[in-house]
Each structure stands twice: as structure tokens, then as C-alpha cells.
Design a protein around this motif. Structure first.
Motif, short mmCIF file in Angstrom:
data_model
loop_
_atom_site.label_atom_id
_atom_site.label_comp_id
_atom_site.label_asym_id
_atom_site.label_seq_id
_atom_site.Cartn_x
_atom_site.Cartn_y
_atom_site.Cartn_z
N VAL A 17 0.85 -1.20 0.00
CA VAL A 17 0.00 0.00 0.00
C VAL A 17 0.88 1.24 0.00
CG1 VAL A 17 -1.80 1.27 1.23
CG2 VAL A 17 -1.83 -1.24 1.21
N ASP A 18 0.69 2.08 -1.02
CA ASP A 18 1.49 3.30 -1.16
C ASP A 18 0.71 4.57 -0.81
OD1 ASP A 18 3.77 1.91 -1.98
OD2 ASP A 18 3.10 1.90 -4.07
N ASP A 19 -0.61 4.50 -0.87
CA ASP A 19 -1.42 5.69 -0.59
C ASP A 19 -2.73 5.26 0.04
OD1 ASP A 19 -1.88 8.49 -0.67
OD2 ASP A 19 -3.19 8.21 -2.42
N TYR A 20 -3.21 6.08 0.99
CA TYR A 20 -4.49 5.82 1.67
C TYR A 20 -5.15 7.16 1.93
CZ TYR A 20 -7.72 4.37 5.36
OH TYR A 20 -8.84 4.13 6.11
N ASN A 21 -6.41 7.30 1.52
CA ASN A 21 -7.10 8.58 1.68
C ASN A 21 -8.14 8.58 2.79
OD1 ASN A 21 -9.31 7.24 0.66
ND2 ASN A 21 -9.23 8.21 -1.35
N ASP A 24 -10.02 4.55 0.98
CA ASP A 24 -9.55 3.59 -0.01
C ASP A 24 -8.04 3.71 -0.14
OD1 ASP A 24 -9.80 1.53 -1.81
OD2 ASP A 24 -11.15 2.60 -3.16
N PHE A 25 -7.42 2.74 -0.78
CA PHE A 25 -5.97 2.75 -0.90
C PHE A 25 -5.55 2.41 -2.32
CE2 PHE A 25 -7.11 -1.55 0.45
CZ PHE A 25 -6.45 -2.33 -0.49
N SER A 26 -4.26 2.66 -2.60
CA SER A 26 -3.68 2.27 -3.87
C SER A 26 -2.28 1.73 -3.59
CB SER A 26 -3.61 3.45 -4.84
OG SER A 26 -2.79 4.47 -4.32
N GLY A 27 -1.77 0.96 -4.52
CA GLY A 27 -0.45 0.37 -4.34
C GLY A 27 -0.16 -0.66 -5.40
N ILE A 40 -2.51 -1.20 -8.36
CA ILE A 40 -3.86 -1.25 -7.80
C ILE A 40 -4.27 0.17 -7.43
CG2 ILE A 40 -5.25 -2.12 -5.86
CD1 ILE A 40 -4.40 -4.29 -7.81
N LYS A 41 -5.46 0.57 -7.88
CA LYS A 41 -5.92 1.93 -7.61
C LYS A 41 -7.04 1.99 -6.57
CE LYS A 41 -4.36 3.82 -11.90
NZ LYS A 41 -4.43 3.46 -13.25
N SER A 42 -7.59 0.80 -6.19
CA SER A 42 -8.68 0.78 -5.21
C SER A 42 -8.85 -0.64 -4.66
CB SER A 42 -10.00 1.21 -5.87
OG SER A 42 -10.41 0.25 -6.82
N PHE A 43 -9.59 -0.73 -3.55
CA PHE A 43 -9.90 -2.03 -2.97
C PHE A 43 -10.72 -2.86 -3.96
CE2 PHE A 43 -12.52 -4.91 -0.38
CZ PHE A 43 -11.51 -5.61 0.26
N GLN A 44 -11.63 -2.20 -4.66
CA GLN A 44 -12.47 -2.90 -5.64
C GLN A 44 -11.60 -3.53 -6.74
OE1 GLN A 44 -15.27 -0.45 -7.78
NE2 GLN A 44 -16.26 -2.20 -8.72
N ASP A 134 -8.57 -1.90 6.37
CA ASP A 134 -8.90 -0.53 6.70
C ASP A 134 -8.47 -0.19 8.13
OD1 ASP A 134 -10.26 1.95 5.75
OD2 ASP A 134 -11.57 1.54 7.47
N SER A 135 -8.67 -1.12 9.06
CA SER A 135 -8.28 -0.83 10.46
C SER A 135 -6.77 -0.68 10.58
CB SER A 135 -8.80 -1.92 11.40
OG SER A 135 -8.10 -3.14 11.20
N ALA A 136 -6.01 -1.48 9.84
CA ALA A 136 -4.55 -1.34 9.87
C ALA A 136 -4.13 -0.01 9.26
CB ALA A 136 -3.89 -2.50 9.13
N MET A 137 -4.79 0.38 8.17
CA MET A 137 -4.44 1.65 7.52
C MET A 137 -4.77 2.82 8.43
SD MET A 137 -2.95 0.77 4.88
CE MET A 137 -2.69 2.45 4.39
#
Length: 160
Positions: A17-21, A24-27, A40-44, A134-137
Motif C-alpha cells: 500500500v502506497d497511498d491511503y485517503n 480507499d488505498f492504492s499500491g 492497484i488503484k482501489s480495494f475494488q 482498513d483498520s490497519a491503515m
């Protein structure tokens, strides 16, 4: 034509994971089945990529046929290459090892290991996997925010 033996290693994917807003995250997604990482641009998108991977290698087998509103095929035409070892890089914010053991009841069951938090949990559904990630992020985000707040407070104190 003989059956192809699929290694147990293909069941575990690394998510960097490189980014979290905050929602949602991307990586990057790493799996030994791929010759390179997948952005990856989203959890979906992560869910779709992992599901396509499991369909491609046939492991773990799906417990049901996919249902859709449309009848066209969703075949992934991206070239897939077997790779002996794909070196996974750590994410800028967090890194997770997701091992999907079963695909039952239109969902996934398995384990997720949070590398930086040195914690591992079982998940019984994709939704539960989402809440664990999500909880870890949020924990990572909270720690960084607290450190920034403390640094600003210390600067204010030292200026007085």
C-alpha cells in the motif's frame, strides 16, 4: 494434455500500500504467478484482480458460478506469465500478505498478515478482509498524524 501443478505459493499475494485517503488505498499487487507487479488503484480493483488470478490458476476453486446482469464474457486478455519468484517491495504506508484458502458462499476465506504491525488475522468474507485492511491503515494513518502533531507541538514549545 496433462494437468498443470499449481504451487501453494500462488495462494498468497502481497499487497504493498502506497497511498491511503481514509476510505480507499492504492499500491501494488505481487504474486508469484505474475512476472511483474500489478498497479492497484482501489480495494475494488484488488478484489477483481485477485478473483481473476484465482480463476486463472483454478486455486482455490470457486464454490459457485459467477452471476452477472449481462451475458457477455469478462475474460481477462492480459498476458499472464509464470514467474519463478517475484520480488515484492514493501508499500510506502503498509504491506499485507493475503492468503486465500477458500472461495465459498460467494466470498473468500483466508488469512491476512500485516507486516509492519506484525499481526495476522483470519477473515471469513471479503467484507471482513476490507475492515481488517482498513483498520490497519487507520492505525498507520493515526500513528503518522500523532507524530506530526507531536513534532508541531515540540516546535511551538521550543520557540517560546
Amino acid at each position: 494434455m496433462g494437468k498443470i501443478h499449481i504451487s501453494e505459493a500462488f495462494r498468497t499475494s502481497i499487497i504493498a500500500v502506497d497511498d491511503y485517503n481514509g476510505a480507499d488505498f492504492s499500491g501494488k499487487l505481487y504474486n508469484p504467478f505474475y512476472s511483474q507487479c500489478i498497479q492497484i488503484k482501489s480495494f475494488q480493483q484488488l478484489i477483481k484482480e485477485l478473483d481473476a488470478l484465482m480463476d486463472e490458476i483454478g486455486c482455490p476453486m470457486s464454490g459457485m458460478e459467477k452471476r452477472t446482469f449481462t451475458k457477455h464474457s469478462n475474460v481477462d486478455t492480459r498476458a499472464i506469465f509464470l514467474a519463478d519468484k517475484t520480488q515484492a517491495q514493501r508499500g510506502k504506508l503498509a504491506t499485507f500478505a493475503i492468503r486465500i484458502q477458500y472461495r465459498n458462499n460467494a466470498s473468500w476465506q483466508g488469512t491476512v498478515k500485516w507486516m509492519e504491525g506484525d499481526a495476522e488475522e483470519y477473515f471469513r468474507s471479503v467484507l471482513e478482509l476490507f475492515w481488517l485492511l482498513d483498520s490497519a491503515m487507520k492505525t498507520e494513518e493515526t500513528v503518522k498524524a500523532d507524530m506530526e502533531h507531536e513534532n508541531k507541538r515540540l516546535k511551538v514549545i521550543s520557540c517560546k
